[in-house]
Scaffold this motif. Structure first.
Motif: not given
Length: 175
Positions: A28-42, A141-150
């Motif tokens: 995922l971009e612009p951040r990893k799914g684990t980073d999205v998950l961590a932000a979402s958990q917080e 707290a989000m990501a997509a398959l490409t940075a451009a889509e995000h």
């Protein structure tokens, strides 16, 4: 990005889309799914502490006997009192009881996070806007398959639907 609106925990829900092992693990971009998950958990912890509703949406493939491995919500994400919704389309409203559940809780404002920004999150948000909800989007707290889509969703579409903020700008009164 702007300052988050004042959020009333009695009328606000955090909506997290497709935080499932198989989706969090995607490149995922612009951040990893684990980073999205961590932000979402917080965010979820802060919403629960304020007495606000947390909604967890996950997708299931229609018309298959068994879902692929990793189709459950990430372990430990759900808590008692959360509203869990299973969708079978891109968005979380079509064919589900999401709107009814939100209205039963008196919810007027939805704060979004999840994967993918331009697919599940945006599709759910567009339907929510059509239904009259006020919308807040937590960019980090989000990501997509490409940075451009995000970026297209966050910079072009979401500002037309609601307010785009970072997680640090989301505050709910507690107590």
């Amino acid at each position: 990005m702007t300052a988050a609106p004042v959020l009333d925990p009695r009328r606000t829900a955090l909506v997290l889309v497709d935080l499932m092992d198989r989706i969090v693990a995607l490149p995922l971009e612009p951040r990893k799914g684990t980073d999205v998950l961590a932000a979402s958990q917080e965010l979820a912890a802060a919403f629960r502490a304020a007495g606000a509703l947390v909604v967890l949406i996950r997708v299931e493939r229609p018309s298959v006997a068994e879902q692929p491995p990793g189709s459950a919500l990430v372990a430990g994400l759900a808590r008692d009192g959360d509203l869990e919704v299973v969708k079978r389309t891109i968005g979380g409203f079509q064919g589900t009881d999401l709107d009814r559940g939100l209205r039963e809780h008196g919810i007027r404002t939805l704060v979004f996070g999840g994967i993918a920004t331009n697919l599940g999150v945006e599709s759910t948000a567009r339907a929510a806007a059509d239904l009259g909800y006020d919308l807040v989007f937590v960019e980090d707290a989000m990501a997509a398959l490409t940075a451009a889509e995000h970026e297209a969703s966050v910079r072009l579409d979401f500002p037309r639907l609601g307010t785009v903020v970072t997680a640090a700008r989301v505050h709910l009164p507690t107590g």
